[in-house]
Every structure is written in structure tokens, then in C-alpha cells.
Scaffold this active site. Structure first.
Site, short mmCIF file in Angstrom:
data_model
loop_
_atom_site.label_atom_id
_atom_site.label_comp_id
_atom_site.label_asym_id
_atom_site.label_seq_id
_atom_site.Cartn_x
_atom_site.Cartn_y
_atom_site.Cartn_z
N LYS A 1 2.95 -3.49 6.13
CA LYS A 1 3.03 -3.68 4.68
C LYS A 1 4.50 -3.65 4.24
O LYS A 1 4.94 -4.46 3.43
CB LYS A 1 2.22 -2.60 3.94
N TYR B 1 -0.01 -0.04 10.21
CA TYR B 1 -0.42 -0.68 8.96
C TYR B 1 0.67 -0.52 7.89
O TYR B 1 1.06 -1.46 7.21
CB TYR B 1 -1.73 -0.03 8.50
N SER C 1 0.82 -1.21 0.00
CA SER C 1 0.00 0.00 0.00
C SER C 1 0.85 1.26 0.00
O SER C 1 1.96 1.28 0.55
CB SER C 1 -0.88 -0.01 1.25
#
Lengths: 330, 330
Positions: B153, B149, B121
Site C-alpha cells: 500500500k 500488505y 490503508s
């Protein structure tokens, strides 16, 4: 204050411990207790110091107890080395990634957000043929690790950054250069020869160099390396500059420069004990490590690289007189 | 050939599944079996296809069985989303890091080195105040994630690269832009509003925009996003270019451009359903994501960004006619 060094019986860990004990203070506070966690106990000199508390055993298994213990500062040096991680993929992940995470979670559970210095490595940089490294590496150059060891170090840098952002620790990741000259025996690190080609000839032994004489390396002496670890711990958060890892200062030398320094210090007989026998796997790994660094954040911390390789050889001789059999002939 | 999509019942996963089934082939081979792993079963349309095999349950628990199953290609989309990871640190690590590692180990154990597309992402990029991002981000810009997050990733990208280097999988990590317009309900992603401020007004509902109108975003339509995932899977190893992640194409739009497009398509009444109510936490997270990307490796794969935001709004209306209550007034 109470400090923890993981890998505290290792070469850098023990030297860091001795340096800290000799200083007596860190960031202006007296060091009252120094816990040295490692697979083996530290040497007698360290054990003799009342402030030293050895913890012998696998670090991962020590982490459950560490959840209930508060440290003011932690130096996390324990790690499986590069060639080991290439040989045993699962061991590498367990020793480096899982153990670091267990340690971070223990400190988070302890709840006092200690300063946490993570010894990362120049090995996070590797030359992906599709994404070659720039000739001079900066603190913001994208690492593209080409070894599992480099991947683990880079992954742990990210975890240290996130545990820091969340306020669980006050983390500072520093990337160590290739440390030379290490005492003792060759180990499974791809960089083992960097010390071997100086140490063995000085002890009257033969040494094998697996890379070409023109191979350039970014090295730092043990003293400069320990200085960098301490500076990272003492720096104010803002002075450290961000949560990403900082490259410690590097002296760029070619293998032939190193041998010139050896010869200047110990004579041509010493140099002639070094035989070149190319090892493609090691040459590829080492050749992918950058040799030139732009001093950025490390200079702002007032850290300096070693001035030349000759001084590194002399430092080794001074620190390890019992290991030296070869003296300057001239 | 046999394919696996994790998160296969999710919005992107299901769209990818439908697209693959409609094509019938991937990289020149017929798709015979498409396993969709997710916490919930896929929709009726997908279940009706004889090639689809749903696997319902936590992915991590499915990994033990996956060790004994060979896939020709895997699309790994399953993930806890950004705000979820900020709220529950352990859940984020378990869902994103541990589960991805269990999946990689299962595929390694299966032993046939399948093509593995990892949906990373744009959230790997964040603006560390000490290390601001350049105005235009390139494939080799150093990510400094500012959310758990984003850290997960980026860490998983590293693992994918190393499992690929070792020959355990043939991995390709691609960084998805903010996907707009997503159907359904708002979720716990910090980017949820990007779809909400278009979707809700088109459904006659009010929407809240937590960031300023001049906030720029890098977006991609669902169709372009799925196209990127498929291209990453079909690319020859050399064409993909290295083992590090590739940024998928981005259309740069400001929130006010998005609302202009909404108004052009659905009238000013629709636009007036959007109310601005700044949310500092979301604004900080979203404001740290880069909005401008230099098309590098994605262009070499012949991928193009969406041409404009109006076409994205029209695509949403065409794909979700039942969700539209507001038509152009004029």
C-alpha cells in the site's frame, strides 16, 4: 567471503571496491571474491586484482544467473540517475524499480539471506509545497519525493525492508548525501554541478552553476560515503536500528562556501571560471532537497560528516592529480 | 461522466457504487456509466442499474483494454488482503504492486489524467521495535510497515504520487481505517475479527477474538469510509493538500468498548458468544497498527469520524436485517 557490488565500475562502486580490497576483510572475514557487475568493465587497477570478477551487462539480465549464486554481502549501487528518470519515465522504473526487485528475488532464491546494503539517496526528500520539510531532517522525517528518482529510491527502501522482515535478505538502506567532488564529466544527475563547479575550474575549465550562491547543500566526500556503506554492512542488525533507511552524515555547505574553499585552495582565477546561469528545473529539484540533517542513527554507528569543504577539495586534488591544472597562485 | 471502481463487487466497492448511483452525480457532474471491475460480478441490485457495466476477471488482464478507454474518475480498491500477502509473498506483490502499476500505466496511456482515488490503508503503519510509533499518528508520521500488505500500500501511494506529479493521473491516496462492521464471512485479513465479534453474535453465532479486550483500534463505519472515498475524489487538488496519502477519520475504540456496544444493542447473550483466544501473529500485526490519529487533512476536507461504536452496530443492523437473529432481550 564473496561480495557483489552492482554499479561496481561506477565512481562510488569502484572506490568501494578499491577500499574493500585494500582492507582485505569485511566484518572480520577475508574477502576472497569481489564480483563487480556493471554496464562497463571496471578499470585496469581493479581488473588486475585476482579477487575481482567483472560481470559486464545489464544487471536485470544478470539476475537470472544470480539466483543460483550465493554472496555473503551485496552492495546495490546500480541506478539510473535523477535527470535521466525525469526524462524517460519508463527507463527509470525499469532501471531502478524492476531491476532492484529482480535482484532481491534472485538473492531470495539463492536462499542464504546475505547482508544487502542499498544505496538510497537524499533525493527521497523533496519539498512538497503542501507539506514543507522541517528545517532539520531526522531519520524519521516523512520523505515526500518530488522526482521519479526519489520515488524509486524510497519504493526500493520499502522492498528492502520487507524482504528483510521476511528473512530473504539482511537489508540495510542508507541514504547517500550529494557526493562531492566526483571526477570525470558532468552527468544527467541534477546534482552534477556540485562536483562540476570544483572539478572543472581545477582543470582550467569553465563551469556553470545552475543554482544561486546561497543554495545550501548536504554533501559528503567520496571517502566518507564509502565509509558509510561499509559501516552499514558491518553493523550488527540491532546497531543498525530498524529496517527503515538511515541518513548518512551530511556536511551542510552553501555554494558560496564551496567556492570560497575552491578559491582558498586554487586561487581566485579558479573561482572566476564559475559562471552562474540559473536553471529553474534544476534549482527547483535541488532546492527541494534538505540541507540540514540531525545526526541520529548514523552517529550511533560512529559515522562522522566531513569536517569542512576545504578538506573535500584537497581530497579530490590528492586523488586525481592528473586532473588538476590550476595551482594556488599566491 | 464515466467512472471505474476496481474491486467494484467487493463490500466497500459495491457500497461505493450504490452510493454513487443513488447520488447520481460526482463533483457536480451526472454519472452516466459506472464500470465495476472485479473477479466476480456485482450483485443483482447493481446489475439492474442501466448505468452499471460489470467487467469480470483479473484486473491485471483487464489493463491492456483499459489503455484505450477514458474514465473521468477511478476508485482503485482491488487488493489482496493482509494475511493473504503474508502467506503468499509473490501473490501479494503481483496482486497489489504489479496490478496497480499496470492500471496506472493504462490510465497514463489513455491520456486524460482522470481523478484517481487509491484506497490505501492504516496498515502502512506498523510498530518497528526500533522506531516505535508516536502515541498519536499524524498525516506526516513516517509509516514503517510491518506487513507485506502495508508495504504494498505504501509503495503504491508513492507511485500514485509520482504519476500525479507527472500529470498522468490526478491521484489522491486515502488511508482507510479498519472498516466495521463488514457483512458476510470472515476473510484472510488480520482485521477480520473486528467485524466478526459483532456480526457473528448478532447472527446467533459464536465468534473468536484473537486479541486482548484492551486492544485499541481505529475504526470507521462503511458509510463513513465511502464518504471519505467520495470526498477525496471531489476535492479540489489544493484542498486535498499535497500528493502524499491522507489518513481518513478514525474512531478509536477498545475491543471491550465494542462488546459493550454490542451488549447495549443486543443483550448480554450476544456478548457471551464472543470467546477470547489469543493469536500471537494477529495480535502482533493488529497491535502494531496505530489506534489514535490526529485529524489533520481529513478535517480540512470536513470529514468526521463516527460518533460512537453503538451507532456503527445500529448501522449494521439497519443495513443487514436478514443477518440479525439476536434482538435486545430487555
Amino acid at each position: 567471503m564473496k561480495l557483489l557490488i552492482t554499479g561496481g565500475a561506477g565512481f562510488i562502486g569502484a572506490r568501494l571496491a578499491r577500499t574493500l580490497l585494500a582492507r582485505g576483510t569485511l566484518a572480520g572475514r577475508a574477502i576472497e571474491q569481489l564480483v563487480l557487475a556493471d554496464l562497463v568493465p571496471p578499470g585496469a587497477e581493479l581488473l588486475a586484482d585476482a579477487r575481482v570478477q567483472p560481470r559486464v551487462g545489464a544487471l536485470r539480465e544478470q539476475c537470472a544467473a544470480l539466483r543460483h549464486e550465493r554472496f555473503d554481502g551485496v552492495f546495490h549501487l546500480a541506478s539510473a540517475v535523477s535527470a535521466e528518470c525525469e526524462t524517460d519515465f519508463d527507463l527509470g522504473l525499469a532501471s531502478n524499480l524492476d531491476t532492484t526487485r529482480a535482484l532481491l528475488d534472485a538473492l531470495r532464491h539463492a536462499g542464504n539471506a546475505p547482508r544487502f546494503v542499498f544505496a538510497s539517496s537524499i533525493a527521497v526528500y523533496g519539498s512538497d509545497p503542501a507539506l514543507p520539510l522541517p528545517p532539520v531532517v531526522r531519520d524519521d522525517t516523512l520523505p515526500t519525493p518530488q522526482s521519479s528518482y526519489g520515488i524509486h529510491k524510497f519504493v526500493c527502501e520499502q522492498l528492502v525492508a520487507d524482504y528483510t522482515r521476511k528473512g530473504f535478505i539482511d537489508g540495510r538502506s542508507v541514504r547517500l548525501m550529494t557526493v562531492a567532488v566526483r571526477p570525470g564529466r558532468p552527468n544527467a544527475a541534477a546534482s552534477s554541478f556540485v562536483s562540476g563547479i570544483i572539478r572543472e575550474p581545477l582543470a582550467g575549465l569553465a563551469a556553470v552553476c545552475p543554482v544561486a550562491p546561497e543554495t545550501a547543500l548536504a554533501v559528503a566526500s567520496p571517502a566518507r560515503t564509502v565509509e558509510g556503506l561499509i559501516a552499514a554492512c558491518e553493523a550488527e542488525r540491532e546497531a543498525f536500528g530498524g529496517r527503515t533507511a538511515l541518513n548518512l552524515p551530511a556536511l551542510t555547505v552553501r555554494v558560496q562556501d564551496m567556492l570560497d574553499a575552491l578559491e582558498a585552495v586554487a586561487g581566485s582565477a579558479a573561482r572566476q571560471r564559475v559562471r552562474f546561469a540559473p536553471d529553474e528545473a534544476i534549482a527547483r529539484m535541488v532546492g527541494g532537497w534538505p540541507a540540514r540533517f540531525e545526526p541520529g542513527r548514523s552517529r550511533r554507528l560512529r559515522l562522522q560528516p566531513d569536517t569542512d569543504f576545504r578538506s573535500i577539495v584537497l581530497q579530490y586534488i590528492e586523488d586525481h592529480p592528473a586532473s588538476i591544472t590550476t595551482r594556488r597562485q599566491a
